[in-house]
Design a protein around this motif. Structure first.
Motif, PDB file in Angstrom:
ATOM      1  N   ARG A 132      35.425  42.450  35.256  1.00  0.00           N
ATOM      2  CA  ARG A 132      36.461  41.962  36.170  1.00  0.00           C
ATOM      3  C   ARG A 132      36.687  43.136  37.132  1.00  0.00           C
ATOM      4  O   ARG A 132      35.565  43.960  37.293  1.00  0.00           O
ATOM      5  CB  ARG A 132      37.457  43.111  36.280  1.00  0.00           C
ATOM      6  CG  ARG A 132      39.098  43.207  36.622  1.00  0.00           C
ATOM      7  CD  ARG A 132      40.214  44.107  36.372  1.00  0.00           C
ATOM      8  NE  ARG A 132      41.613  44.023  36.406  1.00  0.00           N
ATOM      9  CZ  ARG A 132      41.920  45.736  37.577  1.00  0.00           C
ATOM     10  NH1 ARG A 132      40.442  45.911  37.633  1.00  0.00           N
ATOM     11  NH2 ARG A 132      42.581  45.309  38.330  1.00  0.00           N
ATOM     12  N   LEU A 133      36.104  42.446  38.345  1.00  0.00           N
ATOM     13  CA  LEU A 133      35.489  42.550  39.154  1.00  0.00           C
ATOM     14  C   LEU A 133      36.376  42.988  40.559  1.00  0.00           C
ATOM     15  O   LEU A 133      37.732  41.895  40.758  1.00  0.00           O
ATOM     16  CB  LEU A 133      34.629  42.070  40.099  1.00  0.00           C
ATOM     17  CG  LEU A 133      33.100  41.853  39.662  1.00  0.00           C
ATOM     18  CD1 LEU A 133      32.284  40.953  39.757  1.00  0.00           C
ATOM     19  CD2 LEU A 133      32.275  43.046  38.801  1.00  0.00           C
ATOM     20  N   THR A 134      36.685  44.207  40.740  1.00  0.00           N
ATOM     21  CA  THR A 134      37.630  44.394  41.589  1.00  0.00           C
ATOM     22  C   THR A 134      37.106  45.742  43.325  1.00  0.00           C
ATOM     23  O   THR A 134      36.555  46.326  42.547  1.00  0.00           O
ATOM     24  CB  THR A 134      39.295  45.387  41.357  1.00  0.00           C
ATOM     25  OG1 THR A 134      38.947  46.635  40.751  1.00  0.00           O
ATOM     26  CG2 THR A 134      40.045  44.033  40.797  1.00  0.00           C
ATOM     27  N   LEU A 135      38.409  45.733  44.079  1.00  0.00           N
ATOM     28  CA  LEU A 135      37.721  46.863  45.393  1.00  0.00           C
ATOM     29  C   LEU A 135      38.718  47.495  45.589  1.00  0.00           C
ATOM     30  O   LEU A 135      39.996  46.774  46.015  1.00  0.00           O
ATOM     31  CB  LEU A 135      36.861  45.683  46.164  1.00  0.00           C
ATOM     32  CG  LEU A 135      36.944  46.797  47.796  1.00  0.00           C
ATOM     33  CD1 LEU A 135      36.500  47.603  47.210  1.00  0.00           C
ATOM     34  CD2 LEU A 135      36.671  46.039  49.044  1.00  0.00           C
ATOM     35  N   VAL A 136      38.924  48.661  44.977  1.00  0.00           N
ATOM     36  CA  VAL A 136      39.952  49.464  45.555  1.00  0.00           C
ATOM     37  C   VAL A 136      39.555  50.513  47.047  1.00  0.00           C
ATOM     38  O   VAL A 136      38.577  50.627  47.242  1.00  0.00           O
ATOM     39  CB  VAL A 136      40.646  50.140  43.982  1.00  0.00           C
ATOM     40  CG1 VAL A 136      41.226  51.682  44.860  1.00  0.00           C
ATOM     41  CG2 VAL A 136      40.275  49.849  43.009  1.00  0.00           C
ATOM     42  N   LEU A 137      40.706  50.352  47.960  1.00  0.00           N
ATOM     43  CA  LEU A 137      40.783  50.500  48.611  1.00  0.00           C
ATOM     44  C   LEU A 137      41.955  51.795  48.910  1.00  0.00           C
ATOM     45  O   LEU A 137      43.247  51.266  48.420  1.00  0.00           O
ATOM     46  CB  LEU A 137      41.096  49.849  50.401  1.00  0.00           C
ATOM     47  CG  LEU A 137      40.488  49.210  49.937  1.00  0.00           C
ATOM     48  CD1 LEU A 137      40.573  47.074  51.081  1.00  0.00           C
ATOM     49  CD2 LEU A 137      38.857  48.881  50.495  1.00  0.00           C
ATOM     50  N   PHE A 183      44.735  40.172  47.184  1.00  0.00           N
ATOM     51  CA  PHE A 183      45.334  41.429  47.969  1.00  0.00           C
ATOM     52  C   PHE A 183      45.987  41.564  47.446  1.00  0.00           C
ATOM     53  O   PHE A 183      47.147  41.151  47.767  1.00  0.00           O
ATOM     54  CB  PHE A 183      44.668  41.560  49.428  1.00  0.00           C
ATOM     55  CG  PHE A 183      44.683  42.772  49.844  1.00  0.00           C
ATOM     56  CD1 PHE A 183      43.555  43.764  49.177  1.00  0.00           C
ATOM     57  CD2 PHE A 183      45.262  43.391  51.143  1.00  0.00           C
ATOM     58  CE1 PHE A 183      43.613  44.794  49.546  1.00  0.00           C
ATOM     59  CE2 PHE A 183      45.290  45.223  50.626  1.00  0.00           C
ATOM     60  CZ  PHE A 183      44.141  45.554  50.665  1.00  0.00           C
ATOM     61  N   VAL A 184      46.273  43.150  46.155  1.00  0.00           N
ATOM     62  CA  VAL A 184      47.134  44.083  46.343  1.00  0.00           C
ATOM     63  C   VAL A 184      47.357  44.670  47.280  1.00  0.00           C
ATOM     64  O   VAL A 184      46.701  45.660  47.343  1.00  0.00           O
ATOM     65  CB  VAL A 184      47.110  44.149  44.555  1.00  0.00           C
ATOM     66  CG1 VAL A 184      48.624  44.153  44.057  1.00  0.00           C
ATOM     67  CG2 VAL A 184      47.237  42.796  43.846  1.00  0.00           C
ATOM     68  N   LEU A 238      41.813  44.103  45.625  1.00  0.00           N
ATOM     69  CA  LEU A 238      40.956  43.262  46.174  1.00  0.00           C
ATOM     70  C   LEU A 238      40.757  42.494  45.063  1.00  0.00           C
ATOM     71  O   LEU A 238      39.937  43.290  44.239  1.00  0.00           O
ATOM     72  CB  LEU A 238      40.256  43.537  47.422  1.00  0.00           C
ATOM     73  CG  LEU A 238      39.611  41.484  47.303  1.00  0.00           C
ATOM     74  CD1 LEU A 238      40.636  40.922  48.289  1.00  0.00           C
ATOM     75  CD2 LEU A 238      38.457  42.336  48.746  1.00  0.00           C
ATOM     76  N   PHE A 239      40.432  41.400  44.233  1.00  0.00           N
ATOM     77  CA  PHE A 239      40.350  40.730  43.346  1.00  0.00           C
ATOM     78  C   PHE A 239      38.803  40.179  43.716  1.00  0.00           C
ATOM     79  O   PHE A 239      39.449  39.111  44.600  1.00  0.00           O
ATOM     80  CB  PHE A 239      41.709  40.197  42.435  1.00  0.00           C
ATOM     81  CG  PHE A 239      42.666  40.363  41.798  1.00  0.00           C
ATOM     82  CD1 PHE A 239      42.887  41.078  40.476  1.00  0.00           C
ATOM     83  CD2 PHE A 239      43.718  40.915  42.655  1.00  0.00           C
ATOM     84  CE1 PHE A 239      43.553  41.418  39.685  1.00  0.00           C
ATOM     85  CE2 PHE A 239      44.459  41.561  42.130  1.00  0.00           C
ATOM     86  CZ  PHE A 239      44.475  42.273  40.596  1.00  0.00           C
TER      87      PHE A 239
END
Length: 81
Positions: free
Chosen positions: A69-74, A45-46, A16-17
């Motif tokens: 660069r801020l992302t959330l990795v699930l 969301f990729v 998620l960017f």
């Protein structure tokens, strides 16, 4: 010791960017096998396959040369039972 992956059967990875591309330079999400570079807007969301059948989705991130660069990795898994 146990790695982060533990004994899970990871099915998917989601990214998620959390900020916009104009807030940083570099930082493209790269899928080499598909010659694809993603620098997406906030809220994108990729979702991609993970695990043993995901060879075509191996990815990396280009070096960030300015800004953040801020992302959330699930990571998603499934359990039997």
């Amino acid at each position: 010791g146990k790695s982060f992956d533990g004994n899970y059967n990871w099915l998917n990875t989601g990214i998620l960017f959390l900020n916009n591309p104009d807030e940083y330079e570099g930082g493209e999400l790269v899928f080499n096998e598909m010659n694809t570079f993603i620098k997406a807007p906030k809220g994108t969301f990729v979702l991609l396959p993970a695990g043993p059948n995901s060879q075509d989705y191996k990815h990396s991130v280009n070096q960030i040369t300015k800004g953040k660069r801020l992302t959330l990795v699930l990571r998603f898994t499934a359990t039997e039972g």
